[in-house]
Design a protein around this motif. Structure first.
Motif, mmCIF file in Angstrom:
data_model
loop_
_atom_site.group_PDB
_atom_site.id
_atom_site.type_symbol
_atom_site.label_atom_id
_atom_site.label_comp_id
_atom_site.label_asym_id
_atom_site.label_seq_id
_atom_site.Cartn_x
_atom_site.Cartn_y
_atom_site.Cartn_z
ATOM 1 N N LEU A 126 0.846 -1.197 0.000
ATOM 2 C CA LEU A 126 0.000 0.000 0.000
ATOM 3 C C LEU A 126 0.879 1.245 0.000
ATOM 4 N N VAL A 127 0.711 2.076 -1.016
ATOM 5 C CA VAL A 127 1.410 3.359 -1.105
ATOM 6 C C VAL A 127 0.416 4.449 -0.711
ATOM 7 N N VAL A 128 0.730 5.178 0.340
ATOM 8 C CA VAL A 128 -0.142 6.257 0.801
ATOM 9 C C VAL A 128 0.453 7.591 0.375
ATOM 10 N N ASP A 129 -0.199 8.209 -0.605
ATOM 11 C CA ASP A 129 0.144 9.582 -0.974
ATOM 12 C C ASP A 129 -0.779 10.466 -0.140
ATOM 13 N N PRO A 130 -0.274 11.055 0.938
ATOM 14 C CA PRO A 130 -1.155 11.768 1.879
ATOM 15 C C PRO A 130 -1.540 13.143 1.340
ATOM 16 N N VAL A 131 -2.463 13.148 0.404
ATOM 17 C CA VAL A 131 -2.845 14.390 -0.272
ATOM 18 C C VAL A 131 -3.580 15.279 0.723
ATOM 19 N N MET A 132 -2.828 16.145 1.385
ATOM 20 C CA MET A 132 -3.380 17.040 2.402
ATOM 21 C C MET A 132 -3.113 18.500 2.077
ATOM 22 N N VAL A 133 -1.923 18.747 1.498
ATOM 23 C CA VAL A 133 -1.480 20.115 1.228
ATOM 24 C C VAL A 133 -0.856 20.152 -0.161
ATOM 25 N N SER A 134 -1.175 21.167 -0.936
ATOM 26 C CA SER A 134 -0.608 21.294 -2.274
ATOM 27 C C SER A 134 0.851 21.710 -2.196
ATOM 28 N N ARG A 135 1.519 21.652 -3.345
ATOM 29 C CA ARG A 135 2.928 22.054 -3.390
ATOM 30 C C ARG A 135 3.104 23.539 -3.108
ATOM 31 N N THR A 136 2.014 24.320 -3.181
ATOM 32 C CA THR A 136 2.091 25.750 -2.874
ATOM 33 C C THR A 136 1.793 26.030 -1.407
ATOM 34 N N ALA A 167 -1.197 25.152 0.211
ATOM 35 C CA ALA A 167 -2.628 25.277 0.500
ATOM 36 C C ALA A 167 -3.169 23.960 1.040
ATOM 37 N N GLN A 168 -3.840 24.007 2.222
ATOM 38 C CA GLN A 168 -4.403 22.784 2.795
ATOM 39 C C GLN A 168 -5.627 22.368 1.998
ATOM 40 N N LEU A 169 -5.692 21.070 1.641
ATOM 41 C CA LEU A 169 -6.722 20.563 0.739
ATOM 42 C C LEU A 169 -7.827 19.805 1.459
ATOM 43 N N ILE A 170 -7.580 19.327 2.690
ATOM 44 C CA ILE A 170 -8.586 18.609 3.458
ATOM 45 C C ILE A 170 -8.629 19.202 4.868
ATOM 46 N N ASP A 171 -9.744 18.973 5.579
ATOM 47 C CA ASP A 171 -9.887 19.606 6.889
ATOM 48 C C ASP A 171 -9.074 18.871 7.959
ATOM 49 N N ASP A 172 -9.033 19.485 9.137
ATOM 50 C CA ASP A 172 -8.168 18.966 10.209
ATOM 51 C C ASP A 172 -8.590 17.576 10.670
ATOM 52 N N GLU A 173 -9.900 17.277 10.669
ATOM 53 C CA GLU A 173 -10.366 15.951 11.072
ATOM 54 C C GLU A 173 -9.867 14.879 10.111
ATOM 55 N N ALA A 174 -9.917 15.189 8.818
ATOM 56 C CA ALA A 174 -9.429 14.240 7.815
ATOM 57 C C ALA A 174 -7.924 14.040 7.953
ATOM 58 N N VAL A 175 -7.198 15.130 8.215
ATOM 59 C CA VAL A 175 -5.743 15.036 8.417
ATOM 60 C C VAL A 175 -5.424 14.109 9.584
ATOM 61 N N ALA A 176 -6.123 14.296 10.711
ATOM 62 C CA ALA A 176 -5.862 13.478 11.893
ATOM 63 C C ALA A 176 -6.185 12.009 11.645
ATOM 64 N N THR A 177 -7.288 11.750 10.929
ATOM 65 C CA THR A 177 -7.675 10.364 10.636
ATOM 66 C C THR A 177 -6.658 9.701 9.717
ATOM 67 N N TYR A 228 5.202 20.164 2.761
ATOM 68 C CA TYR A 228 4.218 20.700 3.691
ATOM 69 C C TYR A 228 3.479 19.587 4.425
ATOM 70 N N GLU A 229 3.223 18.492 3.726
ATOM 71 C CA GLU A 229 2.597 17.340 4.380
ATOM 72 C C GLU A 229 3.528 16.723 5.404
ATOM 73 N N ALA A 230 4.810 16.668 5.066
ATOM 74 C CA ALA A 230 5.800 16.139 6.005
ATOM 75 C C ALA A 230 5.905 17.014 7.249
ATOM 76 N N GLN A 231 5.729 18.317 7.081
ATOM 77 C CA GLN A 231 5.736 19.211 8.243
ATOM 78 C C GLN A 231 4.583 18.892 9.180
ATOM 79 N N ILE A 232 3.389 18.659 8.616
ATOM 80 C CA ILE A 232 2.220 18.330 9.426
ATOM 81 C C ILE A 232 2.419 16.988 10.121
#
Length: 270
Positions: free
Chosen positions: A108-118, A120-130, A147-151
């Motif tokens: 399983l490869v998880v591309d954690p699409v949460m924040v764009s390369r610029t 900008a956060q793409l999903i809400d905080d609840e989705a990020v935590a889950t 940016y995702e790695a920072q989160i």
């Protein structure tokens, strides 16, 4: 991993959103699979209205519909490897994580699409935590951008050493391999990725490509990793081959539309 219908045909599943301009998401994943001679299957999570200038609308599918697509593929065809992309909301992330846990997907490869390369956060905080607490630990490889790695790590990332520290911290949380991508980094770190699997820490670098046509880069990379895993490559070899493929795709970036065109999948000649 679910068995497949024919041992001669590698099969991969993408669980991702639909991109109406065909540059990223499920469309980029399926093209990447095809170029790698892997049959692509899909479970659509959301529908986007977008073009090279941006996104104008996003509609999520019900979590039950996403799971039904996964089950339909698994029960009949099966797959050798799977990747997740845009999951959009907490309910979809939770449903996919539960399916992954039940099925025991080993590739399983998880591309954690949460924040764009610029940034900008793409999903809400609840989705990020889950995603962080329930899906990411189930993956074999995670591919966060800066940016995702920072989160995920809680660290500020400005330098190569920061990328290494973040990769190690994310691995400590997930116990699986991590590829921190440097596409959003500046200076000498631009395009430099850091791999850490608990034993090996490697800095992966290819020639930087000067182009604005980078739409779909992250999706293409994670899909290429998934395709190589489906073909039997070990994780680090799959990542290295995928990174080279993305570099070639950036060289073939498509100048279409009035904004940021997609990377070029396959050999486009006109």
């Amino acid at each position: 991993m679910t068995s497949i219908a024919s041992p001669t045909i590698p099969i991969a599943l993408t669980i991702a959103g639909s991109d109406s301009c065909g540059g990223a998401g499920m469309q980029a994943d399926l093209r990447t699979f095809a170029v790698h001679r892997v049959h692509g299957t899909c479970a659509v999570t959301c529908i986007t209205a977008q073009n090279t200038l941006g996104v104008t609308r996003v509609d999520a599918l019900p979590p039950e519909a996403v799971v039904a697509q996964i089950d339909a593929v698994a029960d009949d065809i099966g797959f050798d490897a799977v990747k997740t992309g845009m999951l959009l909301d907490r309910a979809i992330v939770a449903a996919v994580a539960e399916k992954a846990r039940q099925a025991g997907w080993s590739k399983l490869v998880v591309d954690p699409v949460m924040v764009s390369r610029t940034g900008a956060q793409l999903i809400d905080d609840e989705a990020v935590a889950t995603l962080k607490n329930h899906l990411l630990p189930l993956g074999a490889i995670a591919t966060p951008n800066r940016y995702e790695a920072q989160i995920l790590s809680g660290l500020a990332i400005e330098t190569l050493d920061d990328m290494k520290a973040a990769a190690e911290k994310i691995h400590h949380h997930t116990r699986h391999a991590v590829l921190v991508k440097g596409g959003a980094m500046s200076g000498n770190c631009h395009g430099v990725d850091v791999w850490f699997d608990g034993d090996r820490l490697e800095v992966l670098q290819t020639t930087a490509v000067n182009t604005r046509h980078t739409h779909g880069t992250g999706c293409t990379l994670s899909a290429a990793i998934t395709a190589n895993l489906a073909r039997g490559n070990d994780p680090l070899s799959a990542v290295k081959a995928a990174k080279q493929y993305v570099t070639e795709a950036l060289h073939r970036g498509l100048n279409i539309g009035n904004g940021q065109g997609p990377v070029g999948q396959g050999d486009f000649r006109f």
